[in-house]
Design a protein around this motif. Sequence first.
Motif, PDB file in Angstrom:
ATOM      1  N   ASN A 179      27.482 -16.497  17.900  1.00  0.00           N
ATOM      2  CA  ASN A 179      28.784 -16.737  18.505  1.00  0.00           C
ATOM      3  C   ASN A 179      28.964 -18.368  19.079  1.00  0.00           C
ATOM      4  O   ASN A 179      30.009 -18.506  19.072  1.00  0.00           O
ATOM      5  CB  ASN A 179      28.705 -15.735  19.880  1.00  0.00           C
ATOM      6  CG  ASN A 179      28.670 -14.486  19.609  1.00  0.00           C
ATOM      7  OD1 ASN A 179      29.432 -13.980  18.733  1.00  0.00           O
ATOM      8  ND2 ASN A 179      27.911 -13.619  20.398  1.00  0.00           N
ATOM      9  N   ALA A 180      27.913 -18.917  19.598  1.00  0.00           N
ATOM     10  CA  ALA A 180      27.846 -20.060  19.783  1.00  0.00           C
ATOM     11  C   ALA A 180      28.316 -21.049  18.752  1.00  0.00           C
ATOM     12  O   ALA A 180      28.986 -21.998  18.864  1.00  0.00           O
ATOM     13  CB  ALA A 180      26.546 -20.732  20.557  1.00  0.00           C
TER      14      ALA A 180
ATOM     15  N   PHE B 161      30.035 -19.977  16.065  1.00  0.00           N
ATOM     16  CA  PHE B 161      31.498 -19.817  15.823  1.00  0.00           C
ATOM     17  C   PHE B 161      32.146 -20.701  16.745  1.00  0.00           C
ATOM     18  O   PHE B 161      33.276 -21.053  16.262  1.00  0.00           O
ATOM     19  CB  PHE B 161      31.498 -18.599  15.709  1.00  0.00           C
ATOM     20  CG  PHE B 161      33.172 -18.180  15.593  1.00  0.00           C
ATOM     21  CD1 PHE B 161      33.814 -18.489  14.196  1.00  0.00           C
ATOM     22  CD2 PHE B 161      34.040 -17.617  16.383  1.00  0.00           C
ATOM     23  CE1 PHE B 161      35.456 -18.383  14.090  1.00  0.00           C
ATOM     24  CE2 PHE B 161      35.490 -17.442  16.113  1.00  0.00           C
ATOM     25  CZ  PHE B 161      35.938 -17.871  15.091  1.00  0.00           C
ATOM     26  N   TYR B 162      32.097 -20.699  17.888  1.00  0.00           N
ATOM     27  CA  TYR B 162      32.651 -21.178  18.929  1.00  0.00           C
ATOM     28  C   TYR B 162      32.993 -22.805  18.828  1.00  0.00           C
ATOM     29  O   TYR B 162      33.999 -23.422  18.837  1.00  0.00           O
ATOM     30  CB  TYR B 162      32.046 -21.031  20.471  1.00  0.00           C
ATOM     31  CG  TYR B 162      32.793 -21.553  21.729  1.00  0.00           C
ATOM     32  CD1 TYR B 162      34.112 -20.831  21.866  1.00  0.00           C
ATOM     33  CD2 TYR B 162      32.369 -22.548  22.324  1.00  0.00           C
ATOM     34  CE1 TYR B 162      34.722 -21.137  22.969  1.00  0.00           C
ATOM     35  CE2 TYR B 162      33.304 -22.799  23.545  1.00  0.00           C
ATOM     36  CZ  TYR B 162      34.392 -22.381  23.739  1.00  0.00           C
ATOM     37  OH  TYR B 162      35.118 -22.813  24.878  1.00  0.00           O
ATOM     38  N   ALA B 163      31.539 -23.538  18.422  1.00  0.00           N
ATOM     39  CA  ALA B 163      31.558 -24.774  17.981  1.00  0.00           C
ATOM     40  C   ALA B 163      32.497 -25.277  16.643  1.00  0.00           C
ATOM     41  O   ALA B 163      33.395 -26.204  16.796  1.00  0.00           O
ATOM     42  CB  ALA B 163      30.207 -25.382  17.678  1.00  0.00           C
ATOM     43  N   ARG B 164      32.501 -24.432  15.820  1.00  0.00           N
ATOM     44  CA  ARG B 164      33.174 -24.304  14.664  1.00  0.00           C
ATOM     45  C   ARG B 164      34.767 -24.383  14.799  1.00  0.00           C
ATOM     46  O   ARG B 164      35.530 -25.027  14.269  1.00  0.00           O
ATOM     47  CB  ARG B 164      32.766 -23.835  13.422  1.00  0.00           C
ATOM     48  CG  ARG B 164      31.233 -23.843  13.074  1.00  0.00           C
ATOM     49  CD  ARG B 164      30.752 -23.209  11.810  1.00  0.00           C
ATOM     50  NE  ARG B 164      31.534 -23.612  10.516  1.00  0.00           N
ATOM     51  CZ  ARG B 164      31.285 -22.749   9.588  1.00  0.00           C
ATOM     52  NH1 ARG B 164      30.784 -22.168   9.523  1.00  0.00           N
ATOM     53  NH2 ARG B 164      32.289 -23.148   8.448  1.00  0.00           N
ATOM     54  N   ALA B 165      35.105 -23.346  15.740  1.00  0.00           N
ATOM     55  CA  ALA B 165      36.350 -22.972  15.958  1.00  0.00           C
ATOM     56  C   ALA B 165      36.996 -24.258  16.880  1.00  0.00           C
ATOM     57  O   ALA B 165      38.240 -24.309  16.915  1.00  0.00           O
ATOM     58  CB  ALA B 165      36.618 -21.971  16.823  1.00  0.00           C
TER      59      ALA B 165
ATOM     60  N   LEU C 156      23.152 -27.327  18.494  1.00  0.00           N
ATOM     61  CA  LEU C 156      22.643 -26.004  18.934  1.00  0.00           C
ATOM     62  C   LEU C 156      20.748 -26.006  19.200  1.00  0.00           C
ATOM     63  O   LEU C 156      20.478 -25.742  19.952  1.00  0.00           O
ATOM     64  CB  LEU C 156      23.081 -24.490  18.460  1.00  0.00           C
ATOM     65  CG  LEU C 156      24.611 -24.324  18.741  1.00  0.00           C
ATOM     66  CD1 LEU C 156      25.051 -23.199  18.005  1.00  0.00           C
ATOM     67  CD2 LEU C 156      24.868 -24.303  20.044  1.00  0.00           C
TER      68      LEU C 156
END
Lengths: 442, 251
Positions: free
Chosen positions: A392-393, A395-399, A411
């Motif tokens: 989730n983290a 994906f959040y960074a990539r988003a 991370l």
Amino acid sequence: MNSQSTTNAQDARAFYLSSFDSLSKQSFVNEPAWLHEIRRGAIERFNELGFPHTRLEEWRFTNVRAIAETEYELAAQAGEYPAEAFEAVRLPQLDAWRIVLVDGVFSAELSSLRGLPEGVRVQSLAQALETDGALVEPYLARKGSYEDNPFAALNTAFMRDGALISIPQGVELNKPIHLVYLGSAGSRARAVFPRTLVAAGANSKFEIVETFAGRGENHLTNAVAEISLGEYARGQFIKFQREAASASHISNTTIDLARGATFLHHNLNFGGSLVRNDITASLNGEDVDCTLNGLIMGHRDQHVDNHTTLLHEKPHCRSWEMYKSILDDDSSGVFKGKIFVQKDAQKTDAKQTSQSLLMSDKASINAMPQLEIYADDVKCTHGATTGRLDENALFYARARGIGPEAARAMLTYAFAAEIVEAIDLPEVRDELEGLISERLPA
Amino acid sequence: MSLLEIKNLCASIEGKQILKGVNLTVNPGEVHAIMGPNGSGKSTLSQVLAGNEAYEVTSGEIIFEGKNLLEMAPDERACEGIFMAFQYPVEIPGVGNTYFLKTAYNAVRKYRGLEEVDAVEFIKIMKEKAKLVELDDKLLKRNVNEGFSGGEKKRNEIFQMAVLDPRLAILDETDSGLDVDALRTVAGGVNKLRDEKRAIVCITHYQRILNYLEPDIVHILADGRIVRTGGSELAHEVEEKGYAWLEQGAA
Ligand SMILES: Nc1ncnc2c1ncn2[C@@H]1O[C@H](COP(=O)(O)OP(=O)(O)O)[C@@H](O)[C@H]1O
Ligand SMILES: [Mg+2]
């Protein structure tokens, strides 16, 4: 392929016994009697113990057969260490007194020890033994430091040189000491037995960085460090293990802490193919503060085993322990954290955490806390977690536009950040950050 | 050319079909609202637009500024100008909010062929944008969302949007968890980010935030399909009657 011969486990013992006999007639012959007694006791103990095998509880996950079966070159002849390689590990940014050993032998040329405060000693252990044996004797191989550990016994029998650091009562060092154990390159498997002695008097203060940077193929460092802090002394000890990829690194560290002492140990592992560190801290007086931190960055087929022991002997002591492992490729890790709280050690406050981040399917970790508590009014906690990077983290960074490698690197670094931040020397923190970053996804 | 065109989008998660043929066209400068009952697929649509690989797009197309969005990785989409404010922003222990956003900001700039900015310049940009949503300076120094209250997390999302300057912002229930004052502030921030080039898709369960945002177009998503499209009167109807009547209408 190599020039060294290999032997089976039975012969391994014979190899060290006969080597000891011949050294006794040569290099050791002029040593004081008390030292020879210590050596003799140690080789006898090694003979009784032999090399450990995986049926022993303390060695279940670490197989040292490769070490036992190698007939290392034991002669203490210093080879060459290239200037640029030295520059890369000597922490040039760090304004420190440096004591440097190459292949286990003190190098006056590479060391810089000018301007030490009155009464402070930072010197070659071999020299100290020659000139001031009486000063060294009380601190060397105290109370059965090799009783249960054949590697510590071997070090004691074969040690040639190392560092003596002695800080008198009340002296607060205004610069750190950097202790650098270099190993020259070469394909002949060589063993060195460095010995570090740190004796800090009451109310003294010190910072020591210890670097192991061997370049030799298949070489063995078998190190022992004995550290003692007097009442209310404060010390920080940072060990950088950055041996060659094919090296074995075994270390035994004992720490004695008197009433009111504060001690921080940072055990930072990057190199070596087979690594085992035993760290034992005895909290011998009231009101001691002891921190044991560790970082393991494993990749390829590295195996890194850390065994720590905290002995709470007296009331009102605090111990804090945080070990973090980042394991990639086929690497494997072991963490065993023992905490003993004796009957007398009421109001002990002990916290142990072990966290592991597995970066590949094949990486593995065995984390084992072991608490033995004989006092009834104590606070002891432990926790071990193993996991992967949080999807989730990621994906959040990539988003937010951060690329996949950068997101993973960010991370992963974050996972190690707590260990970096606990180090009190900014130059050392920077070096550590750099070493971690080199290993992160590019 | 429209900014975003979604054609007959179907998507599933863990084998379960959630989106069942969504069609949506968004033009630059427009503000759209997508309303719908819980579980209707609003977050799924947001996540699929942002490129979350946990969701599988089984059919359909998403065209963003003439490009096939479905072929792009999440970070590419962000760099192209898509920003999705998460319904549940993720906490990242050990990573500072400022560092995180600076990394993102520079990644986006690099992608767009602009020079990266240094820490000093970035702090200036950040301070200015933080005012927009009245984000407490202290939160900039903390780790990403770690220990933030629900409202602080939502503010942080809009703050990130302000810094990253997207072409299309998808706000997934940014209003939930906000009290009246916080809602006014956050919605005010979003309004300040409105301009003729940028489009905003505001996903919500309630009509509340729409009083501030005044959307041009309102859609109702039910059971994975857009079942109604209209003006702001549609939002008021939902407020009065709930969603049940629409689902029946769709059936
Ligand atoms: N990880 C998942 N695994 C299985 N089902 C999921 C998962 N995530 C969401 N769903 C299901 O997908 C449907 C749509 O969810 P969502 O898009 O979050 O709806 P909304 O945002 O409109 O409330 C719900 O029925 C939900 O239970
Ligand atoms: Mg949702």
